[in-house]
Write a protein that holds these residues in place. Structure first.
Motif, mmCIF file in Angstrom:
data_model
loop_
_atom_site.group_PDB
_atom_site.id
_atom_site.type_symbol
_atom_site.label_atom_id
_atom_site.label_comp_id
_atom_site.label_asym_id
_atom_site.label_seq_id
_atom_site.Cartn_x
_atom_site.Cartn_y
_atom_site.Cartn_z
ATOM 1 N N THR A 141 37.186 46.595 46.471
ATOM 2 C CA THR A 141 37.910 45.786 45.491
ATOM 3 C C THR A 141 38.296 44.459 46.096
ATOM 4 O OG1 THR A 141 39.780 45.772 43.958
ATOM 5 C CG2 THR A 141 40.201 46.731 46.133
ATOM 6 N N ASP A 194 43.752 48.509 37.395
ATOM 7 C CA ASP A 194 43.429 47.118 37.700
ATOM 8 C C ASP A 194 42.214 46.776 36.841
ATOM 9 O OD1 ASP A 194 42.485 44.729 38.631
ATOM 10 O OD2 ASP A 194 42.696 45.205 40.756
ATOM 11 N N ALA A 250 41.022 43.901 35.989
ATOM 12 C CA ALA A 250 40.648 42.489 36.164
ATOM 13 C C ALA A 250 39.267 42.194 35.579
ATOM 14 C CB ALA A 250 40.687 42.125 37.642
ATOM 15 N N GLN A 298 41.495 34.861 35.126
ATOM 16 C CA GLN A 298 41.240 33.857 36.154
ATOM 17 C C GLN A 298 39.934 33.125 35.800
ATOM 18 O OE1 GLN A 298 38.696 34.632 38.604
ATOM 19 N NE2 GLN A 298 39.037 32.844 39.894
ATOM 20 N N ASP A 328 44.121 30.221 35.559
ATOM 21 C CA ASP A 328 44.727 31.393 36.181
ATOM 22 C C ASP A 328 45.722 31.981 35.207
ATOM 23 O OD1 ASP A 328 44.037 32.275 38.826
ATOM 24 O OD2 ASP A 328 44.639 30.290 39.548
HETATM 25 C C1 LIG Z 1 39.343 43.677 41.078
HETATM 26 C C2 LIG Z 1 40.282 42.510 41.046
HETATM 27 N N1 LIG Z 1 41.595 42.741 41.083
HETATM 28 C C3 LIG Z 1 42.482 41.734 41.038
HETATM 29 C C4 LIG Z 1 42.075 40.425 40.984
HETATM 30 C C5 LIG Z 1 43.104 39.340 40.968
HETATM 31 O O1 LIG Z 1 43.106 38.615 39.776
HETATM 32 P P1 LIG Z 1 43.884 37.256 39.654
HETATM 33 O O2 LIG Z 1 43.049 36.189 40.292
HETATM 34 O O3 LIG Z 1 44.058 37.039 38.174
HETATM 35 O O4 LIG Z 1 45.181 37.410 40.335
HETATM 36 C C6 LIG Z 1 40.720 40.127 40.952
HETATM 37 C C7 LIG Z 1 40.265 38.737 40.908
HETATM 38 O O5 LIG Z 1 39.245 38.365 41.405
HETATM 39 C C8 LIG Z 1 39.800 41.199 40.978
HETATM 40 O O6 LIG Z 1 38.486 40.956 40.957
#
Ligand SMILES: Cc1ncc(COP(=O)(O)O)c(C=O)c1O
Length: 375
Positions: free
Chosen positions: A85, A156, A158, A182, A191
């Protein structure tokens, strides 16, 4: 011409129209647009509560912060997590002095339910699950394991804006889901993110926490007539983590196109699979029945990954690697060698270019360049 792994697309006129409204109203902070985006996100996902924040990372932090306080977790209590991750996932555990315990992944690149079960101890309080590339992996099974063992499930998400499982948007199976908007995600702003709790009490608390612990936000203190009520109370130590109206403006436009955009991503992924499936040296990330992935990434595995990356770069194609096994980083090295499958995938994985400016011809070209190297 170069081909990048990511290249966000913005409907510029629509974005400017939404942003203009903020500028004309002289309201660019948390306010009418962020509220509107929160409502639209609930409508889109069917999730009961959504709070707009300035990134996924801060949302993950808040999830641990709130659960730790509410359920009286102690420093050093354990959270089962994945080594495959982005580091935000694991840093968020450490922000609250909890301990990341690494479990292994399966062929989907997501946490393996069996490995999670094997890592549960007296001190385990939660599982944080990452839907790698938009895949659900075996999330449904993980949710059942968490319920059975009285563990909180933090998703998570994302990569999962628009991912559906059994025709339902993801997030319902977790105690809290955190999305990222993001710059290169499926719903890009610059962001920002969304934190979606299952329970109202947590949603109420998180709104105070993202605004320094203040019990009334500036928008709700400004009446229709513009009169501003200055007095508020501070109930807890909070953070400056809320989202703003400019990001919400971009998000609202992106949301209108999210399903259409994800469909396009999936079509490109199908094309990649079709063209690459005849190359024996390539292994695909395993898909799961009933999962309609947001297809944030299209990932393949090859043994001589670094050589292939060099070859692609020489041909002006710039793929990504998602991710380096986090236990290879100094901070997390105590987990090194405990997750053999994640370690292997981390050495073999490539994310091929996948974005909305890519054409089928580009995909054909990329596949030809790969074939030339692997033949
Ligand atoms: C798997 C994962 N978790 C968390 C994040 C963090 O996201 P943010 O940039 O919105 O804080 C990312 C961003 O690349 C991600 O790919």
């Amino acid at each position: 011409m170069t081909i990048q792994v990511f290249l966000p697309k913005f409907r510029i006129d629509e974005c400017l129209h939404e942003v203009r409204e903020c500028l004309e109203k002289s309201w660019t902070g948390m306010g009418f647009k962020t509220q509107h985006f929160e409502e639209k996100w609930c409508e889109y996902t069917g999730l009961p509560y959504s709070h707009f924040i300035n990134s996924n990372t801060v949302g993950l932090h808040l999830a641990f912060h709130l659960f730790k306080n509410q359920y009286h977790w102690q420093a050093g209590d354990e959270v089962i997590t994945t080594p495959l991750t982005f580091i935000s996932t694991n840093h968020a555990i450490l922000y609250e002095n909890l301990k990341p315990v690494f479990a292994d992944v399966d062929g989907t690149g997501c946490l393996d339910p069996k490995s999670i079960e094997a890592r549960i101890t007296e001190k385990t309080r939660a599982v944080i699950y990452v839907g790698l590339g938009g895949n659900t992996g075996h999330l449904e099974e993980v949710s059942k394991i968490c319920k059975k063992n009285n563990l909180k499930l933090i998703l998570d998400a994302a990569h999962m804006s628009g991912t559906r499982y059994k025709n339902k948007h993801v997030g319902h199976e977790a105690d809290v889901s955190v999305f990222s908007f993001q710059a290169v995600k499926n719903l890009p702003t610059a962001d920002s993110g969304m934190i979606c709790f299952r329970e109202k009490a947590f949603d109420d608390q998180v709104r105070k926490l993202t605004w320094l612990g203040i019990n009334k936000d500036t928008y709700s203190r400004t009446t229709q007539q513009g009169s501003y009520k200055w007095k508020y109370d501070v109930e807890m130590v909070g953070y400056k983590y809320h989202g703003n109206s400019i990001m919400a403006a971009l998000g609202l436009v992106g949301l209108r196109y999210l399903d259409q955009d994800n469909q396009f991503r999936r079509a490109l992924a199908r094309e990649y699979r079709k063209l690459l499936s005849t190359i024996p040296a390539i292994q695909f990330i395993q898909e799961v029945n009933d999962c309609e992935s947001a297809q944030h990434l299209f990932q393949i595995r090859v043994k001589n990954r670094d050589e292939l990356l060099n070859h692609l770069q020489k041909n002006h194609i710039f793929p990504g690697v998602h991710y380096r096994d986090n236990t290879e980083y100094k901070l997390y090295e105590y987990g090194f060698n405990t997750c053999p499958q994640a370690q292997r995938i981390s050495q073999e994985i490539i994310s091929l270019p996948l974005h909305l400016h890519l054409t089928e011809e580009d995909v054909t070209h990329i596949c030809n360049v790969i074939r030339e190297f692997l033949k």
